[in-house]
Scaffold this motif. Structure first.
Motif, PDB file in Angstrom:
ATOM      1  N   GLY A 161       0.848  -1.184   0.000  1.00 24.64           N
ATOM      2  CA  GLY A 161       0.000   0.000   0.000  1.00 24.64           C
ATOM      3  C   GLY A 161       0.881   1.229   0.000  1.00 24.64           C
ATOM      4  O   GLY A 161       1.737   1.408  -0.863  1.00 24.64           O
ATOM      5  N   THR A 162       0.713   2.091   1.016  1.00 22.16           N
ATOM      6  CA  THR A 162       1.548   3.296   1.136  1.00 22.16           C
ATOM      7  C   THR A 162       2.686   3.116   2.140  1.00 22.16           C
ATOM      8  O   THR A 162       3.364   4.089   2.470  1.00 22.16           O
ATOM      9  N   HIS A 163       2.904   1.895   2.632  1.00 23.08           N
ATOM     10  CA  HIS A 163       3.934   1.670   3.646  1.00 23.08           C
ATOM     11  C   HIS A 163       5.332   1.758   3.047  1.00 23.08           C
ATOM     12  O   HIS A 163       5.548   1.564   1.852  1.00 23.08           O
ATOM     13  N   TRP A 215       3.778   2.800  -5.157  1.00 24.87           N
ATOM     14  CA  TRP A 215       2.389   3.227  -5.252  1.00 24.87           C
ATOM     15  C   TRP A 215       2.224   4.587  -5.914  1.00 24.87           C
ATOM     16  O   TRP A 215       1.100   4.989  -6.234  1.00 24.87           O
ATOM     17  N   LEU A 216       3.334   5.283  -6.160  1.00 25.07           N
ATOM     18  CA  LEU A 216       3.260   6.582  -6.811  1.00 25.07           C
ATOM     19  C   LEU A 216       3.680   6.541  -8.279  1.00 25.07           C
ATOM     20  O   LEU A 216       3.396   7.461  -9.038  1.00 25.07           O
ATOM     21  N   ASP A 217       4.382   5.475  -8.685  1.00 25.42           N
ATOM     22  CA  ASP A 217       4.749   5.317 -10.090  1.00 25.42           C
ATOM     23  C   ASP A 217       4.836   3.826 -10.382  1.00 25.42           C
ATOM     24  O   ASP A 217       4.523   2.998  -9.537  1.00 25.42           O
ATOM     25  N   GLU A 255      -5.803   1.616 -10.412  1.00 24.35           N
ATOM     26  CA  GLU A 255      -4.417   1.540 -10.864  1.00 24.35           C
ATOM     27  C   GLU A 255      -3.717   0.445 -10.075  1.00 24.35           C
ATOM     28  O   GLU A 255      -3.864   0.378  -8.861  1.00 24.35           O
ATOM     29  N   SER A 256      -2.949  -0.387 -10.771  1.00 23.58           N
ATOM     30  CA  SER A 256      -2.241  -1.478 -10.107  1.00 23.58           C
ATOM     31  C   SER A 256      -0.775  -1.492 -10.513  1.00 23.58           C
ATOM     32  O   SER A 256      -0.406  -1.004 -11.590  1.00 23.58           O
ATOM     33  N   ASP A 257       0.027  -2.066  -9.649  1.00 21.68           N
ATOM     34  CA  ASP A 257       1.459  -2.195  -9.901  1.00 21.68           C
ATOM     35  C   ASP A 257       1.679  -2.975 -11.197  1.00 21.68           C
ATOM     36  O   ASP A 257       1.153  -4.075 -11.374  1.00 21.68           O
ATOM     37  N   GLY A 314      -2.092  -1.233  -5.096  1.00 16.31           N
ATOM     38  CA  GLY A 314      -2.772  -0.196  -5.848  1.00 16.31           C
ATOM     39  C   GLY A 314      -1.982   1.088  -5.927  1.00 16.31           C
ATOM     40  O   GLY A 314      -1.011   1.310  -5.203  1.00 16.31           O
ATOM     41  N   GLY A 315      -2.436   1.977  -6.821  1.00 14.77           N
ATOM     42  CA  GLY A 315      -1.827   3.285  -6.968  1.00 14.77           C
ATOM     43  C   GLY A 315      -2.417   4.288  -6.002  1.00 14.77           C
ATOM     44  O   GLY A 315      -3.426   4.033  -5.334  1.00 14.77           O
TER      45      GLY A 315
END
Length: 574
Positions: free
Chosen positions: A216-218, A244-246, A274-276, A312-313
């Motif tokens: 996630g955002t970790h 998660w940002l690019d 949006e997915s990796d 996810g993004g």
């Protein structure tokens, strides 16, 4: 739910069942918005994204509002029935004798009745078959071992996992496999042990295995943190990093109209999916490993969340979390179904199922006086209409029994210990707030014992936003979203600020040690919390990292309730 084409008699049968059982009747046609009604009147076909999916979402929400209802709805497509199954506990009576899409043989919650001119005969047939239908899902899990008194030992877990690997992975011909476990913040989920066992078993069978933790955002795991989670079973160089940002692929979106229906009009922005991009690198199989446990955003964690959110993004994460925040987290936590769950499951079914072959391994653990015990392991494949959904529902029901504690009286003072190995930011440590808020009395106090918390956000920019706005409640946060473009562009941060506030109902005191690298008094108080020095507080309370969950008294004899790890449960007033 009575289904069938127009003229099949579904409204007549549904009305008769409503009268027979004395429960409300919902006619699906009445949930179409005016624009869709006008389209149909003009002979214009309805569109799935703009018309049918928001309609199904509104109907599903209405079905959840009552304990028992009877519904008349065409629901001719399997995908529509799957969307309505998510209301929970649904049984279908399908009136045959007309063209359409008949239910499949694997849909064990559907009974097909002959369309008959005699409504009395149809009603009698319906009553006879209803008792034989198993509501909730069309199929069963691939594997299920669990119960409130079940103890799955490490040896038994290894045995289960190796058998699943041999039958469902190697035996199915998969050779290039991606494992998707959580990170070390789910240390007690048993996901690390499962991932390690899978890696050993599959590599021994000649498979090419990689690991993409659902961050996630970790912050990505360090070698020490990976070793904490996996032991020495997975080489660190086999771990991929989720960005998660690019490094993302845009797959589609959940429309604004559907989000508006899910939120009851509280939020009406589309949720991009949006997915990796690493998720789509020609894997024969993706194995998602995760714990099913109460969760503040989605209700109950696990299943599609691990992939759609964990990989996810930023836009997907931010907007889905904000959806949960505006829908009132206290009405969501601990529930198997929720508006966010609906959105995330829909994203997976529509955009990921066509491109991925996913096997789910879902665990349920319980924190007991004797330590953390594994109560369940469930496996399934695919999305909402497949055994993956069945595995999730079985795990969610067990988690409800094992992980939700109903306290007979509101708690005046609660303490939560947060291990420094797992919790280094309030972004994660605020599980202490999320999971106890429904048990605390008005005017009570939550004391967060946080030896490792040195920052607010996992991400530097999110850390800045938390420091800028603080945990000051829903009205202040929503006002900040309107006035601060930075926060408006980071709605997940706004959701976190709402979740981490007591809304002025009880006090939140963070206990840290600045001399040991922890947040200082000025920093903690600057975001709206109280602060006390951790060593002195531990001395006063008489607890530490080894103290089990349960009622206690401090050095002055005053009572409080101590929680050893808030991430393993949910506490609420009866």
């Amino acid at each position: 739910m009575v289904t069938g084409v127009a003229g099949s008699g579904k409204s007549t049968l549904a009305g008769a069942l409503s009268d027979r059982f004395g429960v409300p009747l919902l006619d699906a046609d009445g949930f179409h918005p005016d624009a869709s009604v006008a389209k149909m009147a003009a002979g214009v076909p309805l569109d799935d994204d703009d018309d049918r999916r928001p309609w199904l979402a509104e109907l599903r929400m209405a079905m959840r509002d009552g304990d028992e209802v009877v519904v008349a709805c065409p629901a001719l497509r399997r995908s529509y029935r799957d969307a309505l199954r998510a209301a929970g506990g649904v049984r279908f009576l399908h009136l045959d004798g007309s063209p359409g899409e008949p239910p499949g043989e694997d849909e064990t919650d559907v009974a097909v009745l002959p369309a008959d001119d005699d409504p009395v005969a149809v009603l009698a047939a319906a009553e006879r078959v209803l008792a034989s239908l198993r509501p909730g899902t069309a199929v069963s899990p691939l594997f299920a071992d669990g119960g409130v008194d079940r103890v799955i030992t490490p040896e038994q877990l290894d045995e289960h996992v190796r058998r699943i690997a041999e039958q469902e992975i190697v035996g199915a011909g998969a050779r290039r496999v991606l494992l998707v476990p959580p990170d070390h913040t789910r240390l007690h989920s048993r996901s690390g042990e499962i991932a390690g066992c899978l890696y050993e078993t599959l590599t021994a069978a000649g498979c090419d295995v990689w690991v993409l933790p659902a961050l996630g955002t970790h912050i990505p795991m360090s070698p020490a943190e990976a070793d904490l989670l996996f032991g020495d079973r997975i080489p660190y160089e086999r771990l991929l990093v989720h960005r998660w940002l690019d490094g993302l692929e845009r797959l589609g979106e959940i429309s604004a109209a559907e989000v508006a229906m899910l939120s009851g009009g509280r939020y009406a922005e589309a949720i991009p999916v949006e997915s990796d991009e690493q998720l789509f690198e020609a894997w024969d199989l993706v194995v998602s490993i995760g714990q099913v446990v109460p969760h503040e955003v989605i209700g109950t964690a696990g299943f599609t969340k691990n992939v759609v959110i964990g990989l996810g993004g930023g836009a997907t994460i931010h907007r889905s979390h904000f959806l949960g925040a505006v829908c009132d987290m206290e009405k969501i936590m601990g529930r198997a179904e929720s508006p966010v769950r609906d959105a995330i499951d829909a994203a997976f079914d529509r955009f990921l199922v066509p491109r991925l072959n996913v096997l789910w391994l879902l665990t349920v653990t319980e924190d007991t006086v004797g330590g953390v015990i594994q109560r369940g392991l469930f496996a399934g494949r695919g999305g909402s209409g497949d055994s993956g959904r069945a595995a999730y529902q079985a795990a969610a029901e067990l988690a409800r029994l094992c992980n939700v504690t109903i306290v007979p009286e509101p708690l005046g003072r609660v303490t939560c210990w947060l291990s420094s190995a797992e919790y280094r930011t309030t972004w994660l440590a605020n599980k202490a707030v999320y999971r106890t808020r429904m048990a605390l009395t008005d005017g009570g106090e939550l004391i967060v014992l946080a030896p490792g918390v040195a920052r607010f956000g996992e991400d530097p920019w999110i850390d800045t936003l938390i420091r800028r706005h603080g945990y000051r409640g829903t009205p202040a946060t929503l006002a900040a979203v309107k006035s601060d473009p930075d926060l408006a562009a980071s709605l997940g941060s706004a959701a976190h600020l709402i979740h981490g506030s007591s809304e002025g109902r009880f006090g939140i005191t963070y206990c840290t040690d600045p001399d040991d690298g922890g947040l200082g008094a000025e920093e903690v108080e600057g975001v709206g919390y109280r602060w006390r020095l951790l060593p002195a507080e531990l001395e006063r309370l008489g607890v530490d990292g080894t103290t089990p969950t349960g009622p206690r008294r401090d050095r002055d004899g005053e009572p409080f309730f101590h929680i050893a790890n808030p991430s393993l449960g949910l506490w609420a007033r009866g």
